[in-house]
Design a protein around this motif. Structure first.
Motif, short mmCIF file in Angstrom:
data_model
loop_
_atom_site.label_atom_id
_atom_site.label_comp_id
_atom_site.label_asym_id
_atom_site.label_seq_id
_atom_site.Cartn_x
_atom_site.Cartn_y
_atom_site.Cartn_z
N ARG A 48 0.87 -1.19 0.12
CA ARG A 48 0.03 0.08 0.02
C ARG A 48 0.79 1.19 -0.02
O ARG A 48 0.52 2.38 -0.57
N SER B 213 -5.37 3.08 -1.27
CA SER B 213 -4.30 2.51 -0.82
C SER B 213 -4.03 3.22 0.36
O SER B 213 -3.81 2.30 1.42
N GLU C 70 -6.47 1.11 2.86
CA GLU C 70 -6.19 -0.12 3.03
C GLU C 70 -4.93 -0.19 3.98
O GLU C 70 -4.65 -1.37 4.57
N PHE C 71 -4.13 0.77 4.02
CA PHE C 71 -2.82 0.75 4.80
C PHE C 71 -3.23 1.08 6.21
O PHE C 71 -2.89 0.23 7.08
#
Length: 297
Positions: free
Chosen positions: A173, A266, A269-270
């Motif tokens: 990510r 990203s 999700e990180f």
């Protein structure tokens, strides 16, 4: 150095004023019956002011998304949904391209027809077969330009993977965030800056230039007239090549929007961890029993 930093933050501050002024005075740049309004539209479309309006909007939306993740997820869903909708619609241009090519071959080789007419009698659009043959390039350009973001959402682009697959979820990510910020966005901005004036130089005269100031363009507006490019590569060939310049601008806008969506996805999700991978992701499926073939195209 200090002057550059001051200039940067001044432009961010002015972005709020510029955006508000443009929204409250639409006639100054949207009333194209006024030649000066059209020239303002051309100038500001590739200007520093417009860049900072977009950049500041991105900063504000990012700040709101960090404060409340539901806002950022909403932006991801809207932007990815837009890319999917546009891509799925214009993907049908591939079928049109094949059917038109088959029709051209049959009419030319078997029936020896010289031209094709489309439309009701008396109002038919008639062009030589060579025009229809060259026009196939437009379908191909539509697929490339308007389906690129859709293909990105669907993970359909070819990837040269040397490091990515070997690292963990958070490292992936982080790589994605870096790529969207330092590769996708700058490339889209640079392409827009060249493509914007490239498009307008084939639509109006006198031809605008990226180096022209607003005052100079307003002076040029006195002699402004539409001069849409209608030159083909052959006497009876396709003559709508200005559409390719329009598609280039549309392509860069969609890539930039997809870069924002990819950065937000990203980041989320990180932060949220591996369980959020693929959250709200709308990917096409070949149907039950075809899972082995998906993602290999």
């Amino acid at each position: 150095m200090l002057d550059g930093i001051l200039w940067f933050f001044q432009n961010i501050g002015l972005a709020f004023y510029n955006f508000g002024y443009a929204i409250t005075h639409p006639g100054l740049w949207l009333d194209w019956s006024d030649k000066q309004a059209l020239m303002r539209f051309v100038y500001y479309g590739g200007s520093v002011e417009f860049f900072f309006v977009v950049f500041t909007a991105f900063l504000v939306l990012t700040a709101l998304g960090i404060w409340r993740r539901s806002i950022m997820w909403g932006a991801v869903r809207v932007l990815e949904g837009f890319a999917n909708t546009v891509g799925r619609f214009f993907a049908w241009a591939g079928l049109l391209m094949v059917l038109q090519q088959i029709m051209i071959v049959f009419l030319q080789r078997i029936f020896r027809v010289a031209e094709i007419q489309v439309g009701p009698l008396g109002y038919a659009f008639a062009k030589d077969l060579s025009w229809w043959g060259e026009e196939l390039k437009l379908y191909n350009a539509m697929i490339v330009c308007l389906c690129a973001s859709y293909t990105f959402v669907q993970s359909g682009h070819v990837r040269v993977d040397l490091i990515y697959s070997a690292v963990g979820h958070r490292a992936k990510r982080a790589i994605d965030m870096f790529g969207s910020l330092f590769f996708m966005m700058p490339a889209a901005v640079l392409t827009w800056m060249y493509g914007w004036y490239f498009m307008w130089r084939h639509l109006i005269t006198p031809k605008p230039s990226a180096s022209d100031t607003l005052e100079r363009l307003l002076m040029k507006s006195r002699a402004l007239r539409w001069n849409v490019e209608t030159i083909g590569f052959s006497p009876n060939g396709f003559n709508g090549y200005f559409l390719f310049k329009v598609l280039l601008v549309a392509f860069t806008a969609m890539v930039f929007l997809q870069a924002i969506a990819f950065f937000y996805r990203s980041f989320l999700e990180f932060v949220e961890g591996e369980e959020s991978a693929g959250k709200y992701l709308d990917r096409d499926s070949l149907g039950a029993g075809e899972e082995a073939y998906e993602g290999t195209h």
